[in-house]
Enzyme design. Structure first.
Site, PDB file in Angstrom:
ATOM      1  N   GLY A  56      26.052  52.884  59.501  1.00  0.00           N
ATOM      2  CA  GLY A  56      25.560  53.081  58.152  1.00  0.00           C
ATOM      3  C   GLY A  56      26.034  54.392  57.560  1.00  0.00           C
ATOM      4  O   GLY A  56      26.239  55.374  58.266  1.00  0.00           O
ATOM      5  N   GLY A  58      25.535  57.739  54.959  1.00  0.00           N
ATOM      6  CA  GLY A  58      24.420  58.665  54.842  1.00  0.00           C
ATOM      7  C   GLY A  58      24.359  59.676  55.961  1.00  0.00           C
ATOM      8  O   GLY A  58      23.471  60.525  55.977  1.00  0.00           O
ATOM      9  N   HIS A 238      17.164  58.256  60.617  1.00  0.00           N
ATOM     10  CA  HIS A 238      16.766  57.289  59.590  1.00  0.00           C
ATOM     11  C   HIS A 238      15.302  57.479  59.234  1.00  0.00           C
ATOM     12  O   HIS A 238      14.627  56.538  58.825  1.00  0.00           O
ATOM     13  CB  HIS A 238      16.982  55.848  60.080  1.00  0.00           C
ATOM     14  CG  HIS A 238      18.406  55.449  60.124  1.00  0.00           C
ATOM     15  ND1 HIS A 238      18.822  54.193  60.514  1.00  0.00           N
ATOM     16  CD2 HIS A 238      19.525  56.128  59.833  1.00  0.00           C
ATOM     17  CE1 HIS A 238      20.137  54.116  60.469  1.00  0.00           C
ATOM     18  NE2 HIS A 238      20.585  55.287  60.047  1.00  0.00           N
ATOM     19  N   GLY A 435      10.976  88.625  39.059  1.00  0.00           N
ATOM     20  CA  GLY A 435       9.672  88.976  39.589  1.00  0.00           C
ATOM     21  C   GLY A 435       9.634  90.055  40.644  1.00  0.00           C
ATOM     22  O   GLY A 435       8.561  90.379  41.155  1.00  0.00           O
ATOM     23  N   THR A 534      17.750  97.109  28.829  1.00  0.00           N
ATOM     24  CA  THR A 534      17.904  97.439  30.239  1.00  0.00           C
ATOM     25  C   THR A 534      17.371  98.849  30.459  1.00  0.00           C
ATOM     26  O   THR A 534      16.975  99.545  29.509  1.00  0.00           O
ATOM     27  CB  THR A 534      19.378  97.398  30.686  1.00  0.00           C
ATOM     28  OG1 THR A 534      20.086  98.472  30.042  1.00  0.00           O
ATOM     29  CG2 THR A 534      20.030  96.066  30.350  1.00  0.00           C
ATOM     30  N   PRO A 592      11.345  95.230  32.194  1.00  0.00           N
ATOM     31  CA  PRO A 592      10.687  95.852  33.352  1.00  0.00           C
ATOM     32  C   PRO A 592      11.445  97.066  33.889  1.00  0.00           C
ATOM     33  O   PRO A 592      10.823  98.058  34.292  1.00  0.00           O
ATOM     34  CB  PRO A 592      10.661  94.719  34.388  1.00  0.00           C
ATOM     35  CG  PRO A 592      10.804  93.462  33.593  1.00  0.00           C
ATOM     36  CD  PRO A 592      11.653  93.811  32.418  1.00  0.00           C
TER      37      PRO A 592
END
Length: 606
Positions: A56, A58, A238, A435, A534, A592
């Site tokens: 098969g 995959g 599988h 962040g 900036t 920031p």
């Protein structure tokens, strides 16, 4: 964990053929029968044994990715996770017809026909075997020219569970392909190639581990099968259930020894498939296989722990192979395979022969690079410490602050101000960036305070102290902002040395000239110019104010105003340039990085 349900494709029905066509464009030596999904060497050497595999799709690069000189002659591909039929396989045999014969190598798959993902219950064995028998019936004169070998290397399935259908075939099957293909290229006969492949198949053990199941293109969206803190050992390619689930996810240093024990332990009679002696005499080839969704960063860590784990058990590792050899689409998991090499003086193929066949070059895209040497027991490392910035930027004289105590107090105040502002800067950066700006600045401020405590930052050595701050920015902060701060303070130290030469102290005039030159030096490494949203905006405002005659207090006020104004400035550089502009306008969040400069300068005022 979430399941990746999205895929890049034209349509699920076309995906396999589209992939095979792309493979043939990647390797012009290949040809394709699109109707039967057979990839084969276009002009094979018909005086050599042909090697065919398949199954098969995959599991790429298995199987078609190993078609090429030195490994496979052809691969027969089914739909995703489904066996090709006997007609396809017979076509593959016909395409590689030759003088010496053909060896078909098939991995055994799936134990439970009731499982939705196991719909091809032992289908590879049945369909490839049927094709072989049909071919023999149609060509009785060639009946003895086609041999059939089944590989089952999974150690997660015990003998009692797999006593009827046998062990699943996993990534170790690829090592059998390589050994058989290299021997066939050397001109060996079909019995010789078959004998070596059979021997290798009997010496393989593989165990896999996954963080989550995979999703088949064209099927309904999947839900999570494992909890966020859970892994599954022995999961099939599988999505078949594994041997056990562990929670929480153990570190590699704990997980890898458990996986190796599955393969090497012979005291468990239900699962001791490979004849390890475990007395310090075992020698192996190690394969670490990416099941499709693990980053290279993590894979190398797995390799390192696997080698250390084997060496710690007294197992000699002759070769290490790493990469995607047999995937499960994009499954976030990996498998470990060990090929137990023959003991010295045995009647088996010699270790030298096995290693030479593995090391021999192959033109198949799926075969990964490996070094023809064992991994080191210790990693060579440099023992020489890098020169510090302080050693590279030494002045002929020590420059003192006019009031050393106040100099240190101001720096401490600036660091504490940054630490206090961290939550607000972090909040801003979750909107305007990634962040981490607040935590990065906090790390730098904390490291500066540590340098003060250790005496590396002192009021009687201004240049050395500025250099120490530059080192902190480089090592403790990192990233773009760390580099910018480090460049700025390095340039500031150079300017202080030049303008303070022969003066003994750093007066107001020296600071003004040095701040101006440091900014100019920084401009050679960044395109940001005010107004740019900036950290350059308040830094430039501060420098320009000093140059125009403002005192320190007035210059800080100008810098603070420039930082506040960034909430209305279009992002032209820095982190905010990648954020959707309307959102920044709606949120009215200052930059920031600019806010961090404001916090530092205001903190210096005390």
């Amino acid at each position: 964990m979430s399941v990746q349900n999205k895929h890049f494709l034209n349509s699920p029905d076309r995906l396999v053929v589209d992939s095979l066509e792309g493979l043939c464009r990647l390797n012009p030596a290949l040809a394709l029968d699109p109707n039967e999904k057979v990839v084969y060497i276009n002009e094979p050497d018909r005086s050599k044994v042909a090697i065919i595999c398949g199954g098969g799709s995959g599991h790429e690069p298995a199987h078609a990715g190993f078609v090429g000189d030195g490994i496979l002659t052809a691969a027969v591909c089914g739909s995703v996770f489904a066996s090709p039929n006997a007609v396809q396989v017979r076509r593959g045999i016909d395409l590689v017809d030759n003088e010496k014969g053909t060896l078909i190598i098939v991995k055994l798959l799936d134990l439970k026909p009731a499982a939705p993902s196991s719909r091809n219950y032992t289908g590879d064995v049945l369909n490839f075997g049927l094709a072989k028998e049909q071919y023999a019936a149609l060509h009785p004169d060639k009946a003895d020219k086609v041999k059939f070998l089944i590989v089952g290397d999974d150690v997660a399935v015990g003998r009692s569970q797999g006593k009827i259908v046998g062990r699943r075939g996993l990534a170790g099957t690829v090592l059998v392909y390589k050994l058989a293909g290299a021997l066939a290229r050397n001109g060996a006969s079909l019995p010789e190639v078959y004998s070596l492949a059979e021997w290798a198949a009997s010496r393989l053990g593989t165990i896999g581990v996954g963080l989550e199941h995979t999703h088949v293109p064209g099927t309904a969206a999947s839900q999570s099968h494992l909890k966020s803190d859970e892994i599954e050992i022995g999961m099939g390619i599988h999505n078949e259930p594994g041997h056990a689930r562990l929670s929480p996810v153990p570190p590699l240093s704990k997980l890898i020894p458990q996986l190796l024990e599955f393969i090497t332990n012979t005291s468990d009679k239900d699962r001791g498939f490979v004849d390890f002696k475990n007395d310090g005499s075992d020698e192996v080839v190690l394969m670490v296989n990416n099941l499709g969704g693990v980053s290279d960063l993590e894979m190398c860590a797995v390799v390192g722990e696997a080698v250390k784990g084997l060496q710690g058990k007294g197992v000699k590792v002759h070769r290490v192979l790493s990469g995607s050899f047999m995937s499960s689409l994009n499954m976030p998991g990996f498998s470990i395979t060990l090929l137990l090499l023959p003991p010295a003086g045995s009647a088996s193929p010699s270790t030298d022969l096995i290693l030479s066949l593995l090391d021999s070059p192959a033109s198949a895209p799926g075969w990964r690079w490996s070094t023809a040497s064992p991994p080191p027991s210790t990693i060579p490392t440099s023992q020489k410490k890098p020169d510090s910035a302080a050693a590279l930027l030494t002045s002929s004289q020590t420059l003192s602050a006019p009031d050393p105590s106040s100099f240190i107090s101001a720096i401490k105040s600036a660091c504490q101000r940054v630490i206090n502002e961290e939550p607000e800067i972090t909040r801003m950066d979750t909107i305007a960036g990634d962040g981490d700006c607040g935590l990065t600045l906090k790390s730098g401020a904390s490291a500066v305070l540590s340098r003060i405590a250790s005496g590396q930052i002192r009021g009687d050595d201004v240049v050395g102290s500025v250099i120490a701050v530059s080192e902190v920015a480089e090592s403790a902060m990192g990233g773009t902002s760390g580099a910018l701060y480090s460049i700025y303070f390095s340039a500031l130290a150079q300017a202080l040395q030049a303008h303070g030469e022969g003066k003994g102290q750093v007066g107001e005039g020296v600071w003004k000239e040095s701040v101006k030159e440091a900014l100019e030096k920084l401009y050679t490494y960044t395109r940001a110019r005010p107004p740019s949203r900036t950290l350059v905006d308040p830094l430039a405002a501060f420098s320009d104010a000093l140059a125009s005659g403002e005192n320190f207090v007035g210059a800080v006020k100008k810098a603070a105003a420039a930082a506040d104004k960034t909430r209305d400035v279009e992002a032209k550089a820095g982190r905010s340039a990648y954020v959707e502009g309307d959102r920044l306008k709606q949120e009215k969040v200052p930059d920031p990085g600019a806010w961090g400069v404001k916090a530092i300068l205001e903190g210096l005022l005390g």
